[in-house]
Design an enzyme around this catalytic site. Structure first.
Site: not given
Ligand code: PMT
Length: 400
Positions: A210, A307-308, A339
């Site tokens: 991404n 999901d970490i 979440k």
């Molecule tokens: O790196 P930049 O270019 O500065 O961009 C910043 C960002 C947009 C990446 C950052 O601000 C951001 O939103 N990061 C989280 C991205 C994400 O994976 O969002 P999510 O809504 O899919 O996940 C929610 C949370 O669960 C996040 O803390 C993610 O790290 C975690 N996660 C998600 C999926 C997964 N399989 N395991 C996880 O731990």
């Protein structure tokens, strides 16, 4: 800024810019600081110690007649007393000694022993400044958290023109004020930040990923570092400049990240997960490059990644604060709240990644901070400014 009560140790090394350091002492005294000057033997050839003694109203420690026995007493006292240790001008020689931990005179011995923040203002000939050895020494010092100001460019005392001029006294004093004003409210705490994108490999040359640049996570890591935390940065693929002064752990895929987090998260006081983790990965990995079959579609089956954040939430220890991010495109607050609960987080930072100036690969972000009982919308601001507020809120949650 009023510097009353602040104790500043100024090391002066042998360069023509040593005369400008007299003005640094005057300015610091004018702001109320207590100043102690250490001069190297060479510095005392450029400016008489009496000048610094008169301006600082304190005895000047010089190496001229010092024996190792006297260093042992004096260096410990001054190293402990300093709120900040400034070296101006800093020659290539003192930077090299500091980088290697050499302690063969009063100044190098004292700066090695101090636990105070150190600011160095290099001044030297352009050739010396641009020499690979000096560049490497400066990089080493920066990575250890030493603050470096300048040098500026211009006409040098040797007649050359280029980089090597010591920064002006007012700039150095402003930097001292900035460092002293910095918050140290994360001192003694271990903070882990995740940043960047995961890569999910399909074959040796292709992967799913991404647009995460790492900027948001890096801003958090830098802010935590500057506030005194011991920072571990677990990073995936990134394009932004990687912060110095933090411990780096590399993780390419979500599976790597899970392994790293299982190992690292337990010993942290605060965990902030800004990494953009792929929810799915190719179900099979081809060891050889997948060949194109003309005219045929290629179907890739994806399977769910772990999901970490949820796994870290399940092993949360008492008193630990867990924060996550939510990258959303619709129903931002609703999805982020789901979440927050599902991943056992104390705080979730929601960003609507469709908004200009927010989300992926921008220098700014527009975030909403959500806890179980509060939703706080912040205006557009730099990722660093947002990081500072996120850390403020995490500390509030910690205090209860
Ligand atoms: O790196 P930049 O270019 O500065 O961009 C910043 C960002 C947009 C990446 C950052 O601000 C951001 O939103 N990061 C989280 C991205 C994400 O994976 O969002 P999510 O809504 O899919 O996940 C929610 C949370 O669960 C996040 O803390 C993610 O790290 C975690 N996660 C998600 C999926 C997964 N399989 N395991 C996880 O731990």
């Amino acid at each position: 800024m009023n510097l009353a009560g602040k104790k500043i140790v100024l090391g002066v090394t042998g360069g023509i810019a040593a005369y400008k350091s007299a003005e640094i002492v005057s300015r610091l005294r004018h702001l109320g600081a207590e100043v102690h000057v250490i001069m190297t033997e060479n510095a005392a050839k450029f400016v008489a110690p009496l000048t610094f003694q008169t301006l600082s109203a304190n005895p000047v420690v010089t190496d001229t007649f010092a024996t190792p026995e006297t260093w042992n007493v004096e260096h410990v006292a001054l190293a402990k007393l300093a709120d900040i240790f400034v070296i101006a001008p800093a020659t290539a020689n003192i930077l090299a000694k500091m980088a290697c931990g050499i302690a063969d005179d009063m100044l190098s011995t004292t700066v090695l022993a101090t636990k105070a923040p150190v600011l160095a203002a290099p001044a030297m000939n352009t050739g010396m400044w641009t020499a690979p050895a000096t560049a490497q020494n400066v990089e080493t010092l920066r990575n250890r958290g030493v603050h470096i100001i300048g040098p500026g460019s211009g006409m040098l005392a040797c007649g050359d023109e280029g980089a090597g001029r010591m920064s002006e006294p007012e700039e150095i004093v402003a930097e001292i004020e900035r460092i002293l004003a910095a918050k140290a409210d994360l001192q003694g705490l271990k903070v882990l930040v995740t940043a960047g994108a995961t890569r999910e490999r399909l074959d040796p040359v292709r992967f799913l990923t991404n647009d995460s640049s790492g900027k948001m996570g890096f801003a958090l890591a830098e802010a935590a570092r500057d506030r005194g935390a011991e920072v571990t940065l677990v990073k995936g693929s990134t394009t932004a400049k990687v912060p110095s002064g933090v411990r780096i752990v590399e993780a390419e895929s979500a599976a790597d990240l899970l392994r790293a987090m299982k190992k690292e998260a337990g010993r942290q006081d605060i965990v902030i997960q800004a990494a953009a983790v792929a929810d799915y990965r190719p179900a099979t990995f081809s060891k050889t490059k997948i060949k194109k079959k003309a005219g045929e579609a290629l179907t890739v089956t994806l399977e769910e990644n772990p999901d970490i954040a949820k796994a870290v939430g399940a092993m949360k220890k008492k008193g630990q604060i867990l924060a996550g991010f939510a990258a959303e495109t619709d129903h931002v607050v609703k999805h982020a709240k789901e979440k927050l609960a599902a991943k056992n987080l104390d705080l979730i930072v929601a960003n609507d990644v469709t908004r200009p100036g927010a989300g992926f690969n921008t220098d700014t972000n527009i975030v909403t901070l959500i806890t179980a009982d509060r939703t706080e919308e912040l205006p557009i601001m730099t990722k660093r400014a947002a990081a500072e507020i996120i850390l403020d809120r995490i500390l509030e949650i910690r205090k209860g």
